[in-house]
Design an enzyme around this catalytic site. Structure first.
Site, mmCIF file in Angstrom:
data_model
loop_
_atom_site.group_PDB
_atom_site.id
_atom_site.type_symbol
_atom_site.label_atom_id
_atom_site.label_comp_id
_atom_site.label_asym_id
_atom_site.label_seq_id
_atom_site.Cartn_x
_atom_site.Cartn_y
_atom_site.Cartn_z
ATOM 1 N N THR A 1 2.389 0.629 -12.104
ATOM 2 C CA THR A 1 1.059 1.167 -11.806
ATOM 3 C C THR A 1 1.060 1.935 -10.492
ATOM 4 O O THR A 1 0.327 2.917 -10.340
ATOM 5 C CB THR A 1 -0.012 0.061 -11.782
ATOM 6 O OG1 THR A 1 0.290 -0.896 -10.775
ATOM 7 C CG2 THR A 1 -0.107 -0.627 -13.127
ATOM 8 N N ASP A 2 1.887 1.515 -9.538
ATOM 9 C CA ASP A 2 2.042 2.296 -8.307
ATOM 10 C C ASP A 2 2.618 3.677 -8.619
ATOM 11 O O ASP A 2 2.145 4.700 -8.119
ATOM 12 C CB ASP A 2 2.978 1.577 -7.337
ATOM 13 C CG ASP A 2 2.267 0.586 -6.437
ATOM 14 O OD1 ASP A 2 1.107 0.834 -6.080
ATOM 15 O OD2 ASP A 2 2.879 -0.433 -6.076
ATOM 16 N N ILE A 3 3.671 3.705 -9.421
ATOM 17 C CA ILE A 3 4.330 4.972 -9.733
ATOM 18 C C ILE A 3 3.394 5.890 -10.510
ATOM 19 O O ILE A 3 3.279 7.087 -10.210
ATOM 20 C CB ILE A 3 5.629 4.709 -10.497
ATOM 21 C CG1 ILE A 3 6.649 4.020 -9.577
ATOM 22 C CG2 ILE A 3 6.207 6.005 -11.063
ATOM 23 C CD1 ILE A 3 7.878 3.505 -10.273
#
Length: 405
Positions: free
Chosen positions: A178-180
């Site tokens: 989800t960060d990426i």
């Protein structure tokens, strides 16, 4: 010259989502100045082992984690808790096209570096904020981390072994996905905001939340829910397509990814059971879904008879999508990965030539350029303050003596 070489980015972000967005823009040619805390720097510099080793084989203070998301940037150390440090950041923002930050809601307002404060000074500035839950809603004040968001956004509810199987239960994805994904959305949003600014002269605020991105990226699973079919964990199975999962072989596993009835028919031929393609239980994807358990049982009985390499060779010859489950060591030994140049070498200030994972974008006219290795902490402070802000050596020395930089 990179496609975005006309842009200047001020990166106040740390860890992964913001730095990932800034690195992508840097790979595309933008000049990126990363502002870090003096002596400490980005949190991920310490997220090891493993750590980068210098030319003498000694570990440096920079973890491999930091290296994955900070190439093509220049590192400047500034203490933004000081008035002089805040003034320096404001000056840098005044020369930037974009500012990226991922402080908690309101975290930069106390320093006069929030969007409202900088927009009043520089109305053309595109200001991108990345938080766990956004700038509105009841969760806005909370800190957000990828693991939390994978759970809250539904991803873990469909990841892991099915109920009733050994080892059943929700699992997170093995990377901070989800960060990426938020970083990728941020880079897209920034370029859209710049296109708007170029037409109108107006900058704007981008409010990106990890949770929003997690929900958006549930894709077909989210739509399955909205149309009345609550998704369940299926291990490596697919909720809509069968067979589309891993199968055991004589020496490991093979992934079989059948996307249509024609491919299924060819798979049956390779397995020595062409009659399965005409079986009413399996002839269409709808029927294969209804009879998933029985079909998977039959397929597993056959795939155990040969090695992974043998099955991959036979299925590829029959145009049945398939492949092995590689370790990362095997990934970088794969001839396709090597042919696509997915490992690159860059020159690092203290470690010499180091390997990095390449950017996957292949341009015909403006190729990605690996201009700078991930910087050491504060590597470019003097050069940026001198060349970008015009500060002389005495002024820089005074700032360092006062621990502003």
């Amino acid at each position: 010259m990179g496609a975005l070489s006309h842009l200047k980015i001020l990166d106040l972000s740390r860890v992964l989502a913001g730095p990932w967005a800034a690195q992508l823009l840097a790979d595309l040619g933008a000049e990126v100045i990363k502002v870090e805390r003096p002596e400490v720097g980005d949190d991920t510099r310490t997220w090891g082992p493993p750590f980068l080793h210098d030319r003498d084989g000694e570990p440096t203070r920079d973890a491999a984690y930091f290296l994955c998301t900070n190439r093509n940037k220049r590192s400047v150390t500034i203490d933004i808790t000081t008035a002089e440090g805040q003034a320096l950041v404001r000056e840098l923002a005044g020369q930037a096209d974009v500012l990226i930050e991922n402080y908690k809601l309101g975290g930069l307002a106390q320093y006069g570096l929030d969007h409202a404060s900088l927009h009043a000074l520089y109305p053309r500035l595109v200001y991108c904020s990345i938080t766990g839950f956004g700038h509105t809603g009841p969760y806005a004040p909370r800190a957000g981390y990828d693991f939390l968001v994978q759970g809250m956004g539904g991803l873990m509810s469909v990841t892991g072994r099915a109920d009733g199987e050994e080892g059943a239960g929700p699992l997170k994805v093995g990377v901070a996905v989800t960060d990426i994904l938020t970083g990728l959305y941020a880079a897209n949003a920034i370029q859209a905001a710049l296109a708007h600014r170029d037409r109108t002269g107006e900058g704007q605020h981008i409010d990106l939340a990890l949770l929003d991105v997690a929900v958006a990226c549930m894709a077909n699973q989210a739509m399955n829910q909205l149309y009345g079919a609550t998704p369940k964990r299926l291990g490596n199975g697919h909720p809509n397509v069968v067979p589309y999962q891993d199968f055991p072989t004589a020496d490991g596993d093979v992934i079989i990814a059948v996307g249509n009835d024609g491919q299924f028919g060819r798979l049956c031929g390779v397995l020595g059971h062409p009659e399965w393609a005409g079986d009413a239980r399996f002839s269409t994807n709808k029927s294969r879904q209804a009879n998933r358990v029985e079909l998977v049982r039959l397929l597993r009985t056959e795939t155990l008879q040969r090695s992974t390499a043998d099955w991959v060779s036979a299925m590829e010859a029959a145009d049945v999508p398939c492949g092995p489950i590689n370790t990362l060591a095997q990934v970088f030994e794969d001839p396709q990965v090597q042919a696509r140049g997915m490992r690159v070498q860059v020159e690092h200030a203290s470690a010499g030539s180091i390997p990095l994972v390449a950017n996957p974008i292949k341009f015909s006219a403006t190729p990605v350029d690996y201009r700078h290795a991930p910087p050491t902490l504060g590597q470019d402070t003097d050069a940026v303050l001198r060349d970008t802000l015009g500060l002389d050596a005495a002024r820089i020395a005074a700032l360092r003596a006062n621990k502003v930089i």
